[in-house]
Design an enzyme around this catalytic site. Structure first.
Site, PDB file in Angstrom:
ATOM      1  N   LYS A  33       0.879  -1.129   0.236  1.00  0.00           N
ATOM      2  CA  LYS A  33      -0.076  -0.036  -0.066  1.00  0.00           C
ATOM      3  C   LYS A  33       0.451   1.079   0.429  1.00  0.00           C
ATOM      4  CE  LYS A  33      -4.287  -2.032   2.644  1.00  0.00           C
ATOM      5  NZ  LYS A  33      -5.407  -1.672   1.619  1.00  0.00           N
ATOM      6  N   ARG A  40     -10.912 -11.833   1.472  1.00  0.00           N
ATOM      7  CA  ARG A  40     -11.394 -12.565   0.922  1.00  0.00           C
ATOM      8  C   ARG A  40     -11.444 -13.938   1.115  1.00  0.00           C
ATOM      9  NH1 ARG A  40     -11.701  -9.585  -4.292  1.00  0.00           N
ATOM     10  NH2 ARG A  40     -11.486  -7.558  -2.455  1.00  0.00           N
TER      11      ARG A  40
HETATM   12  N1  BES Z   1      -8.128  -3.956   4.265  1.00  0.00           N
HETATM   13  C1  BES Z   1      -8.668  -3.233   2.624  1.00  0.00           C
HETATM   14  C2  BES Z   1      -9.951  -2.603   2.597  1.00  0.00           C
HETATM   15  C3  BES Z   1      -9.958  -1.044   3.640  1.00  0.00           C
HETATM   16  C4  BES Z   1      -9.238  -0.234   2.690  1.00  0.00           C
HETATM   17  C5  BES Z   1     -10.040  -1.194   4.865  1.00  0.00           C
HETATM   18  C6  BES Z   1      -9.354   1.589   3.036  1.00  0.00           C
HETATM   19  C7  BES Z   1     -10.507   0.229   4.881  1.00  0.00           C
HETATM   20  C8  BES Z   1     -10.126   1.197   4.074  1.00  0.00           C
HETATM   21  C9  BES Z   1      -8.417  -4.432   1.704  1.00  0.00           C
HETATM   22  O1  BES Z   1      -7.671  -5.683   2.232  1.00  0.00           O
HETATM   23  C10 BES Z   1      -7.593  -3.959   0.638  1.00  0.00           C
HETATM   24  O2  BES Z   1      -6.492  -3.527   0.795  1.00  0.00           O
HETATM   25  N2  BES Z   1      -8.844  -4.561  -0.692  1.00  0.00           N
HETATM   26  C11 BES Z   1      -8.462  -3.499  -1.402  1.00  0.00           C
HETATM   27  C12 BES Z   1      -8.593  -4.811  -2.803  1.00  0.00           C
HETATM   28  C13 BES Z   1      -8.388  -4.824  -3.909  1.00  0.00           C
HETATM   29  C14 BES Z   1      -6.269  -5.289  -4.537  1.00  0.00           C
HETATM   30  C15 BES Z   1      -8.923  -5.909  -5.394  1.00  0.00           C
HETATM   31  C16 BES Z   1      -8.752  -2.494  -1.899  1.00  0.00           C
HETATM   32  O3  BES Z   1     -10.084  -2.091  -1.803  1.00  0.00           O
HETATM   33  O4  BES Z   1      -8.020  -1.568  -2.828  1.00  0.00           O
HETATM   34 MN    MN Z   2      -5.404  -5.168   1.866  1.00  0.00          MN
END
Ligand code: BES
Ligand code: MN
Ligand code: ZN
Length: 498
Positions: free
Chosen positions: A276, A350
């Site tokens: 990230k 997931r």
């Molecule tokens: N934990 C994150 C989602 C999230 C984002 C929670 C902001 C709280 C605040 C999750 O694991 C994630 O990173 N999801 C990705 C999925 C993508 C790579 C398909 C996302 O939402 O960008």
């Molecule tokens: Mn994630």
């Protein structure tokens, strides 16, 4: 691990002498702001020593009937008054929850070198409104105390009511039980992620659950390997702190409904190899909020003795990049044998949920609900105060929406369109974990759906937005972990119990 200390709560017929802070209200009645719950002696003191009615003075100091605005006023004998806006005089539990939350946040700001006793006098008589007042007060008084950084807070909350029936005491007990669970979830979320990792979180869940006489089962990394939980093992593989699966069971005699809860428990989500940004990573200690919620909820449900069988699973892993981290394009085998091609190591939630959903389905519950900070897409769609709800059938969706309404939490239903599954085809596995950017919250739900047998009722709560408040505190919501979804789950259990 940081400790959770909540004020004691009691029901009293009138304001006691040792009260430090008295909360009274302003409400709108046929166009005017009228004072609510002001004891006669306090009202008389105002007229005598200030020469004017309390409501007038409060108005000049910025108080109004607008829900959850507050003003601080002096009172007789050093008593401090907090005048809080209630909104319309026909108060709902949520109006009172917001008002007492704001009032107790203001009261917590008054604490000096000794703890304070706060009385809440808002003419509350209805049990649901009393319960709302208790919840708002405890949620508003909440402060996170890292270990060793204890300072005095609010010692006691007195609910002033003329309702002398057992229903008033019972409403207080239910309010305390629910608020305690919400605060427990908040504290888990707020705890530094170097202290709260899968093993330590599992240990803490075990001691919390045991104190409620709940049965607990923990899979450590060896057991996860033995049983083939490939999602948890892949996601947790990059960290030296190994994944865990925790099962908490509550099975009271005579229960007719079996509710299974599954929570995402990523104790820190760096994104893994698909790392990230600095900004995106900063709040990711909150990525275990779903697990904190389901464990909080089952504790409150057991504490209240609700006649419903509940099984809660917490899927715990830390998502870090390293030489042992799982890769984009790795094919993993979820518990039960479905193979998944990893599209993006940041779509880790997931995968751990898939393992736990298959496990939870084995017992054939009447309803499975998973709770997860799952997608940034859901935050873009609904903002940071509203959670997404997806359900296989509208009857289940409506049950959850009604429970949320009663609990004062904001959910909005999103669809589960059939086409979303089409994006998850893989050339090398049964399915791929990610689709494209469009409708990311729906694709994630479509993926999860593959791991719950079609005959079972299933709903998915995406709490990515409201689980963590990165902004200023408001009403009963502090900065940091919010405990969002605990109250809805407890209200749902009440509704489903026989
Ligand atoms: N934990 C994150 C989602 C999230 C984002 C929670 C902001 C709280 C605040 C999750 O694991 C994630 O990173 N999801 C990705 C999925 C993508 C790579 C398909 C996302 O939402 O960008
Ligand atoms: Mn994630
Ligand atoms: Zn995540």
């Amino acid at each position: 691990m940081p400790t959770l200390v909540l004020p004691s709560v009691a029901v009293v017929p009138s304001v006691a002498k040792d009260t430090d802070v008295l909360v009274v209200g302003l409400a709108k009645a046929s166009g005017n702001d009228v004072a609510v719950g002001v004891p006669d002696d306090v009202a008389a003191w105002f007229v005598k020593s200030v020469g004017r009615e309390l409501a007038e003075v409060a108005g000049d100091l910025g108080a109004s009937s607008k829900t959850a605005t507050t003003a601080l006023l002096p009172g007789p004998k050093g008593l401090r008054l907090i005048v809080v806006g209630l909104g319309d005089i026909d108060v709902t539990p949520e109006q009172v929850r917001r008002a007492t939350g704001a009032a107790l946040r203001a009261a917590a700001g008054l604490v000096g070198d000794r703890p304070l006793v706060v009385a809440i006098s808002l003419d509350t008589i209805e049990p649901q409104v009393i319960k709302g007042a208790v919840e708002g007060a405890l949620l508003g008084a909440y402060t996170f105390r890292p270990a060793g950084k204890g300072k005095p807070g609010i010692a006691g909350v007195m609910i002033v009511t003329t309702n002398k029936r057992p229903e008033a005491k019972q409403a207080v007990e239910l309010g305390v039980g629910t608020a305690t669970a919400v605060c427990q979830a908040r504290t888990w979320v707020n705890t530094s992620p170097h202290l709260l990792y899968p093993e330590s979180f599992a240990d803490d869940i075990r001691s919390a659950a045991r104190s409620k006489s709940l049965a607990v089962e923990v899979w450590d990394d060896k057991a996860l390997e033995r049983d083939g939980f490939g999602g948890l093992l892949a996601v947790g593989g990059g960290s030296s702190r190994k994944p865990r699966l925790v099962k908490v069971s509550y099975a009271p005699r005579g229960a007719k409904f079996h509710l299974a809860l599954v929570g995402k428990g990523i104790t820190f989500d760096s994104g893994g190899l698909n790392i990230k940004t600095a900004e995106g990573m900063y709040t990711m200690k909150s990525d275990m909020a779903g697990a904190a919620s389901v464990v909080g909820a089952i504790s409150a449900i057991a504490e209240a003795g609700i006649r419903i069988r509940v099984t809660a699973y917490a899927a715990l892993a830390e998502n870090l990049p390293s030489g042992t981290a799982y890769r984009p394009s790795d094919v993993l085998t979820i518990y039960g044998g479905t193979t998944v091609e990893n599209g993006n190591s940041d779509a880790e939630g997931r995968l751990v949920l898939a393992d736990a959903l298959v496990k939870a389905s084995e017992e054939g519950p009447d309803l499975i609900i998973d709770v997860a900070t799952l997608t940034g897409a859901c935050v873009i769609a609904l903002g940071d105060r509203v959670a997404g709800l997806m359900a296989r059938d509208d009857q289940t969706a409506d049950l959850i929406l009604d429970a949320a309404e009663a609990a004062g939490e904001l959910f909005w239903q999103l669809p589960l369109p059939e086409e979303a599954r089409g994006k998850l085809d893989s050339r090398v596995a049964d399915l791929k974990s990610t689709g494209d950017r469009a409708g990311g919250a729906l694709t994630a739900a479509a993926f999860l759906s593959e791991f719950v047998p079609p005959a079972l009722s299933w709903a998915h709560l995406d709490i990515a937005g409201p689980a963590f408040n990165s902004h200023e505190p408001y009403d009963y919501t502090p900065a940091g972990g919010t405990g969002m979804s605990v109250r809805t789950l407890v209200a749902l259990a009440h509704a489903l119990a026989n």
